[in-house]
Motif scaffolding. Structure first.
Motif, PDB file in Angstrom:
ATOM      1  N   LEU A 162      38.016  38.160  36.428  1.00 58.72           N
ATOM      2  CA  LEU A 162      37.613  37.400  37.621  1.00 58.72           C
ATOM      3  C   LEU A 162      36.261  36.713  37.422  1.00 58.72           C
ATOM      4  CD1 LEU A 162      38.502  39.997  40.424  1.00 58.72           C
ATOM      5  CD2 LEU A 162      39.906  38.089  39.597  1.00 58.72           C
ATOM      6  N   GLN A 163      35.415  37.313  36.570  1.00 57.21           N
ATOM      7  CA  GLN A 163      34.037  36.827  36.485  1.00 57.21           C
ATOM      8  C   GLN A 163      33.912  35.365  36.039  1.00 57.21           C
ATOM      9  OE1 GLN A 163      31.200  39.426  34.574  1.00 57.21           O
ATOM     10  NE2 GLN A 163      29.603  38.535  35.852  1.00 57.21           N
ATOM     11  N   PRO A 164      34.632  34.926  34.976  1.00 61.73           N
ATOM     12  CA  PRO A 164      34.493  33.505  34.599  1.00 61.73           C
ATOM     13  C   PRO A 164      34.965  32.547  35.686  1.00 61.73           C
ATOM     14  CG  PRO A 164      36.078  34.651  33.161  1.00 61.73           C
ATOM     15  CD  PRO A 164      35.436  35.684  34.002  1.00 61.73           C
ATOM     16  N   ILE A 165      36.005  32.924  36.418  1.00 54.50           N
ATOM     17  CA  ILE A 165      36.498  32.069  37.515  1.00 54.50           C
ATOM     18  C   ILE A 165      35.427  31.982  38.596  1.00 54.50           C
ATOM     19  CG2 ILE A 165      38.335  31.744  39.221  1.00 54.50           C
ATOM     20  CD1 ILE A 165      40.096  33.593  37.465  1.00 54.50           C
ATOM     21  N   TRP A 166      34.871  33.144  38.917  1.00 50.13           N
ATOM     22  CA  TRP A 166      33.813  33.231  39.933  1.00 50.13           C
ATOM     23  C   TRP A 166      32.610  32.382  39.538  1.00 50.13           C
ATOM     24  CZ3 TRP A 166      28.861  35.352  39.280  1.00 50.13           C
ATOM     25  CH2 TRP A 166      28.132  35.570  40.460  1.00 50.13           C
ATOM     26  N   LEU A 167      32.181  32.530  38.276  1.00 49.17           N
ATOM     27  CA  LEU A 167      30.986  31.827  37.828  1.00 49.17           C
ATOM     28  C   LEU A 167      31.203  30.319  37.820  1.00 49.17           C
ATOM     29  CD1 LEU A 167      28.098  32.297  36.861  1.00 49.17           C
ATOM     30  CD2 LEU A 167      28.954  32.300  34.503  1.00 49.17           C
ATOM     31  N   ALA A 168      32.416  29.891  37.458  1.00 50.67           N
ATOM     32  CA  ALA A 168      32.717  28.458  37.450  1.00 50.67           C
ATOM     33  C   ALA A 168      32.624  27.894  38.866  1.00 50.67           C
ATOM     34  CB  ALA A 168      34.107  28.222  36.869  1.00 50.67           C
ATOM     35  N   THR A 169      33.202  28.606  39.827  1.00 50.09           N
ATOM     36  CA  THR A 169      33.165  28.151  41.222  1.00 50.09           C
ATOM     37  C   THR A 169      31.735  28.095  41.736  1.00 50.09           C
ATOM     38  OG1 THR A 169      35.284  29.256  41.590  1.00 50.09           O
ATOM     39  CG2 THR A 169      34.057  28.584  43.555  1.00 50.09           C
ATOM     40  N   VAL A 170      31.015  29.204  41.547  1.00 55.42           N
ATOM     41  CA  VAL A 170      29.655  29.293  42.080  1.00 55.42           C
ATOM     42  C   VAL A 170      28.748  28.251  41.412  1.00 55.42           C
ATOM     43  CG1 VAL A 170      27.627  30.774  42.261  1.00 55.42           C
ATOM     44  CG2 VAL A 170      29.880  31.718  42.735  1.00 55.42           C
ATOM     45  N   SER A 171      28.885  28.087  40.096  1.00 54.79           N
ATOM     46  CA  SER A 171      28.041  27.120  39.384  1.00 54.79           C
ATOM     47  C   SER A 171      28.268  25.711  39.912  1.00 54.79           C
ATOM     48  CB  SER A 171      28.350  27.136  37.878  1.00 54.79           C
ATOM     49  OG  SER A 171      28.164  28.421  37.361  1.00 54.79           O
ATOM     50  N   GLU A 172      29.534  25.386  40.156  1.00 54.25           N
ATOM     51  CA  GLU A 172      29.866  24.049  40.644  1.00 54.25           C
ATOM     52  C   GLU A 172      29.221  23.794  42.017  1.00 54.25           C
ATOM     53  OE1 GLU A 172      34.154  23.274  40.799  1.00 54.25           O
ATOM     54  OE2 GLU A 172      33.706  21.883  42.434  1.00 54.25           O
TER      55      GLU A 172
END
Lengths: 253, 102
Positions: free
Chosen positions: A196-206
């Motif tokens: 889940l972490q890479p998906i989360w980080l991509a969303t939050v970073s965007e």
């Protein structure tokens, strides 16, 4: 009567506590929101989360097989028995901080529920099917505000960044694994937190980039909520949540 | 028609009029108004305020200042001439029971 499954019970308790505690925090905004319109919006989020927690705690009680229902689990456990992530219990702070927390939580719970739609536990999968639509809106709502406040005035930008900085360290706990999660991931019941972490980080970073904010950099990673360790603020939340039921056992509308 | 700035609340947000279509086949109907900083948030506020109980399948939001309204001063020339033209009503023939929403 459902088959006893203590691992699934423990997992549902974590997710149920997450939803219950965050719902309670959001309810503190009732009649205090920046706008009347936002008051209703936040209460809608809280009601979605409360509904999720009711289903999850009920399922936790069934899988535990000890005769506890949602009310027993919500109102008659003490602080060390709660296994929500600490992120959920943090004080609301100002509206910017609440939206920062909401962004970090929703960007995690959307891929979580999305994965749980195909959980090998059919009851958990059914809860996920409903929750995934709800949290998709929660993420949209949080994203909208974080972008507007971050890319707003000098003051709103400063407060949005401050709110993000304050809640950020608590997000790491969402991606911790342990023996329970490893067993459940192997059985296809639970979502793998590492995935889940890479998906989360991509969303939050965007969102953070669009909001002209910066991702906080810190090595401090508070944790322990899953083991019943909580922040100082949690006791007060629990007192407010539980006092009515404990003062008047079995009270109903 | 006024050309002044949109009316704002103490929170600084302009006023929006909300139209909700309750189901496919029906028209959007005025549901109320709300405050929001921009169109994106107005649509989301409308969702939260006016479709909490499954009232709608579609929402329109329009800036209140973009609504051009008839003036009360123009009431007589606008509406009175229709008063004596009963033949414009579908009252002289039977409407089949199957026809709804007329």
């Amino acid at each position: 009567m459902a088959v006893q499954d203590l691992d699934v019970a423990a997992y549902c308790l974590r997710l149920g506590d997450d939803a219950l505690v965050l719902a309670q925090r959001l309810c503190e905004w009732a009649a205090r929101s920046p706008q009347l319109e936002e008051d209703v919006a936040l209460m809608n989020l809280a009601l979605d989360l409360l509904g999720q927690s009711r289903s999850l705690l009920t399922l936790a009680g069934e899988r535990e097989g000890a005769g506890r229902d949602e009310d027993d689990l919500a109102f008659l456990r003490d602080e060390p028995d709660f296994v929500n992530a600490q992120l959920m219990e943090l004080d609301n702070g100002d509206f910017g901080r609440t939206m920062a927390r909401q962004l970090l939580v929703s960007a995690w719970s959307l891929p979580l529920w999305d994965a749980l739609v195909t959980s090998t536990d059919p009851d958990l999968a059914a809860i996920a099917g409903k929750a995934v639509k709800e949290v998709a809106y929660h993420l949209d709502h949080a994203r909208s505000w974080v972008v507007r406040l971050g890319d707003g005035t000098e003051e709103s930008h400063r407060r949005m960044q401050a709110g993000l900085d304050e809640v950020w360290p608590y997000s790491f706990e969402l991606f911790e694994s342990d023996d329970l999660l490893q067993r459940l991931v192997e059985r296809g019941v639970a979502a793998d937190p590492a995935a889940l972490q890479p998906i989360w980080l991509a969303t939050v970073s965007e969102v953070v980039a669009e909001a002209t904010l910066s991702l906080p950099e810190t090595d401090w990673r508070p944790a322990g909520g899953r083991r019943g360790t909580h922040t100082e603020a949690f006791g007060y939340l629990l007192a407010e949540l539980q006092h009515l039921h404990r003062s008047h056992p079995g009270v109903s509308w | 028609m006024s050309t002044s700035q949109p009316p704002k609340t103490s929170s600084g947000s302009p006023l929006w009029e909300v139209f909700v279509r309750s189901k496919r086949g029906l028209s959007h109907t005025h549901a109320g108004s709300l405050h929001a900083p921009d169109a994106h948030m107005a649509l989301r506020n409308a969702r939260d305020l006016f479709t909490r109980r499954q009232e709608g399948v579609s929402i329109w939001v329009v800036r209140a200042t973009d609504v051009v309204a008839s003036s009360p001063d123009e009431k007589d020339p606008f509406f009175d001439p229709a008063g004596d033209k009963v033949y414009r009503h579908p009252t002289f023939y039977d409407v089949p029971d199957e026809v709804q929403h007329i």
